[in-house]
Motif scaffolding. Structure first.
Motif, PDB file in Angstrom:
ATOM      1  N   ASP A 184      17.181  28.473  74.928  1.00 27.67           N
ATOM      2  CA  ASP A 184      15.924  28.227  75.623  1.00 27.67           C
ATOM      3  C   ASP A 184      15.862  28.856  77.006  1.00 27.67           C
ATOM      4  O   ASP A 184      14.844  28.769  77.674  1.00 27.67           O
ATOM      5  CB  ASP A 184      15.675  26.722  75.749  1.00 27.67           C
ATOM      6  CG  ASP A 184      15.459  26.071  74.394  1.00 27.67           C
ATOM      7  OD1 ASP A 184      14.965  26.752  73.470  1.00 27.67           O
ATOM      8  OD2 ASP A 184      15.797  24.889  74.250  1.00 27.67           O
ATOM      9  N   TYR A 185      16.923  29.485  77.468  1.00 29.76           N
ATOM     10  CA  TYR A 185      16.923  30.125  78.785  1.00 29.76           C
ATOM     11  C   TYR A 185      16.115  31.412  78.734  1.00 29.76           C
ATOM     12  O   TYR A 185      16.219  32.190  77.786  1.00 29.76           O
ATOM     13  CB  TYR A 185      18.349  30.466  79.224  1.00 29.76           C
ATOM     14  CG  TYR A 185      19.142  29.284  79.717  1.00 29.76           C
ATOM     15  CD1 TYR A 185      19.209  28.986  81.071  1.00 29.76           C
ATOM     16  CD2 TYR A 185      19.835  28.473  78.838  1.00 29.76           C
ATOM     17  CE1 TYR A 185      19.935  27.907  81.527  1.00 29.76           C
ATOM     18  CE2 TYR A 185      20.572  27.391  79.278  1.00 29.76           C
ATOM     19  CZ  TYR A 185      20.623  27.111  80.621  1.00 29.76           C
ATOM     20  OH  TYR A 185      21.346  26.044  81.077  1.00 29.76           O
ATOM     21  N   ASN A 186      15.324  31.631  79.776  1.00 32.83           N
ATOM     22  CA  ASN A 186      14.590  32.899  79.852  1.00 32.83           C
ATOM     23  C   ASN A 186      15.279  33.809  80.865  1.00 32.83           C
ATOM     24  O   ASN A 186      16.249  33.414  81.519  1.00 32.83           O
ATOM     25  CB  ASN A 186      13.113  32.669  80.205  1.00 32.83           C
ATOM     26  CG  ASN A 186      12.921  32.018  81.554  1.00 32.83           C
ATOM     27  OD1 ASN A 186      13.653  32.284  82.502  1.00 32.83           O
ATOM     28  ND2 ASN A 186      11.904  31.160  81.656  1.00 32.83           N
ATOM     29  N   GLN A 188      14.432  34.876  83.794  1.00 33.59           N
ATOM     30  CA  GLN A 188      14.422  34.407  85.180  1.00 33.59           C
ATOM     31  C   GLN A 188      15.491  33.333  85.396  1.00 33.59           C
ATOM     32  O   GLN A 188      16.200  33.345  86.406  1.00 33.59           O
ATOM     33  CB  GLN A 188      13.054  33.848  85.533  1.00 33.59           C
ATOM     34  CG  GLN A 188      12.953  33.387  86.980  1.00 33.59           C
ATOM     35  CD  GLN A 188      11.581  32.830  87.306  1.00 33.59           C
ATOM     36  OE1 GLN A 188      10.744  32.639  86.430  1.00 33.59           O
ATOM     37  NE2 GLN A 188      11.350  32.579  88.578  1.00 33.59           N
ATOM     38  N   GLN A 189      15.656  32.429  84.452  1.00 33.68           N
ATOM     39  CA  GLN A 189      16.676  31.385  84.571  1.00 33.68           C
ATOM     40  C   GLN A 189      18.075  31.979  84.534  1.00 33.68           C
ATOM     41  O   GLN A 189      18.957  31.569  85.289  1.00 33.68           O
ATOM     42  CB  GLN A 189      16.508  30.351  83.460  1.00 33.68           C
ATOM     43  CG  GLN A 189      15.247  29.526  83.609  1.00 33.68           C
ATOM     44  CD  GLN A 189      14.927  28.735  82.362  1.00 33.68           C
ATOM     45  OE1 GLN A 189      15.046  29.240  81.249  1.00 33.68           O
ATOM     46  NE2 GLN A 189      14.515  27.491  82.552  1.00 33.68           N
ATOM     47  N   ILE A 190      18.276  32.959  83.685  1.00 33.73           N
ATOM     48  CA  ILE A 190      19.588  33.613  83.607  1.00 33.73           C
ATOM     49  C   ILE A 190      19.871  34.355  84.905  1.00 33.73           C
ATOM     50  O   ILE A 190      21.006  34.329  85.412  1.00 33.73           O
ATOM     51  CB  ILE A 190      19.659  34.554  82.389  1.00 33.73           C
ATOM     52  CG1 ILE A 190      19.565  33.732  81.096  1.00 33.73           C
ATOM     53  CG2 ILE A 190      20.945  35.368  82.405  1.00 33.73           C
ATOM     54  CD1 ILE A 190      19.390  34.560  79.843  1.00 33.73           C
ATOM     55  N   THR A 191      18.854  34.990  85.482  1.00 35.01           N
ATOM     56  CA  THR A 191      19.031  35.671  86.761  1.00 35.01           C
ATOM     57  C   THR A 191      19.449  34.681  87.845  1.00 35.01           C
ATOM     58  O   THR A 191      20.329  34.975  88.659  1.00 35.01           O
ATOM     59  CB  THR A 191      17.734  36.398  87.166  1.00 35.01           C
ATOM     60  OG1 THR A 191      17.429  37.373  86.157  1.00 35.01           O
ATOM     61  CG2 THR A 191      17.871  37.087  88.509  1.00 35.01           C
ATOM     62  N   LEU A 192      18.851  33.488  87.861  1.00 32.15           N
ATOM     63  CA  LEU A 192      19.242  32.464  88.830  1.00 32.15           C
ATOM     64  C   LEU A 192      20.687  32.017  88.611  1.00 32.15           C
ATOM     65  O   LEU A 192      21.435  31.823  89.574  1.00 32.15           O
ATOM     66  CB  LEU A 192      18.297  31.263  88.750  1.00 32.15           C
ATOM     67  CG  LEU A 192      16.880  31.499  89.262  1.00 32.15           C
ATOM     68  CD1 LEU A 192      15.983  30.302  88.939  1.00 32.15           C
ATOM     69  CD2 LEU A 192      16.881  31.773  90.751  1.00 32.15           C
ATOM     70  N   LEU A 193      21.092  31.855  87.354  1.00 33.81           N
ATOM     71  CA  LEU A 193      22.480  31.479  87.057  1.00 33.81           C
ATOM     72  C   LEU A 193      23.446  32.575  87.500  1.00 33.81           C
ATOM     73  O   LEU A 193      24.516  32.285  88.039  1.00 33.81           O
ATOM     74  CB  LEU A 193      22.655  31.198  85.566  1.00 33.81           C
ATOM     75  CG  LEU A 193      22.018  29.920  85.048  1.00 33.81           C
ATOM     76  CD1 LEU A 193      22.095  29.872  83.516  1.00 33.81           C
ATOM     77  CD2 LEU A 193      22.682  28.691  85.651  1.00 33.81           C
ATOM     78  N   GLU A 249      23.874  32.328  91.169  1.00 29.56           N
ATOM     79  CA  GLU A 249      24.783  31.227  91.503  1.00 29.56           C
ATOM     80  C   GLU A 249      26.228  31.623  91.220  1.00 29.56           C
ATOM     81  O   GLU A 249      27.129  31.319  92.001  1.00 29.56           O
ATOM     82  CB  GLU A 249      24.412  29.976  90.728  1.00 29.56           C
ATOM     83  CG  GLU A 249      25.248  28.787  91.118  1.00 29.56           C
ATOM     84  CD  GLU A 249      24.810  27.505  90.458  1.00 29.56           C
ATOM     85  OE1 GLU A 249      25.569  26.526  90.564  1.00 29.56           O
ATOM     86  OE2 GLU A 249      23.731  27.464  89.835  1.00 29.56           O
ATOM     87  N   PRO A 258      20.413  39.638  83.060  1.00 29.54           N
ATOM     88  CA  PRO A 258      20.122  38.936  81.817  1.00 29.54           C
ATOM     89  C   PRO A 258      19.997  39.933  80.674  1.00 29.54           C
ATOM     90  O   PRO A 258      19.346  40.962  80.825  1.00 29.54           O
ATOM     91  CB  PRO A 258      18.797  38.228  82.082  1.00 29.54           C
ATOM     92  CG  PRO A 258      18.228  38.843  83.296  1.00 29.54           C
ATOM     93  CD  PRO A 258      19.341  39.527  84.020  1.00 29.54           C
ATOM     94  N   VAL A 307      27.730  29.820  81.757  1.00 27.64           N
ATOM     95  CA  VAL A 307      27.587  28.411  82.121  1.00 27.64           C
ATOM     96  C   VAL A 307      28.956  27.755  82.270  1.00 27.64           C
ATOM     97  O   VAL A 307      29.202  27.016  83.229  1.00 27.64           O
ATOM     98  CB  VAL A 307      26.701  27.674  81.092  1.00 27.64           C
ATOM     99  CG1 VAL A 307      26.682  26.178  81.354  1.00 27.64           C
ATOM    100  CG2 VAL A 307      25.278  28.240  81.120  1.00 27.64           C
TER     101      VAL A 307
END
Length: 71
Positions: free
Chosen positions: A3-5, A7-12, A15, A32, A54
């Motif tokens: 479910d990760y898109n 943008q979320q992967i880029t944020l991870l 981090e 990503p 993760v």
């Protein structure tokens, strides 16, 4: 994990860069991935599955907690 898109992967990845830098972990070119393998999203830092990213973040977080506790 599916479910990760992007943008979320880029944020991870950001981090991971922030938390990993003090430990010598450098993936400046990580991004990503838009590829999936057997239903798993791949992250472009050696075609690792997102779950590896993760899990690595969890390990770094645990390491930071240990350092804080030892101070």
């Amino acid at each position: 994990m599916r479910d990760y898109n992007a943008q979320q992967i880029t944020l991870l990845l950001g981090e991971l860069h922030r938390r990993g830098l003090p430990h010598g972990l450098l993936w400046g070119s990580a991004s990503p991935g838009e590829t999936t393998l057997t239903g798993h999203i791949l992250v472009d830092f050696g075609n690792a599955p997102l779950s590896t990213l993760v899990n690595l973040l969890h390990l770094l977080t645990d390491l930071e907690r240990e350092h804080e506790r030892d101070r």
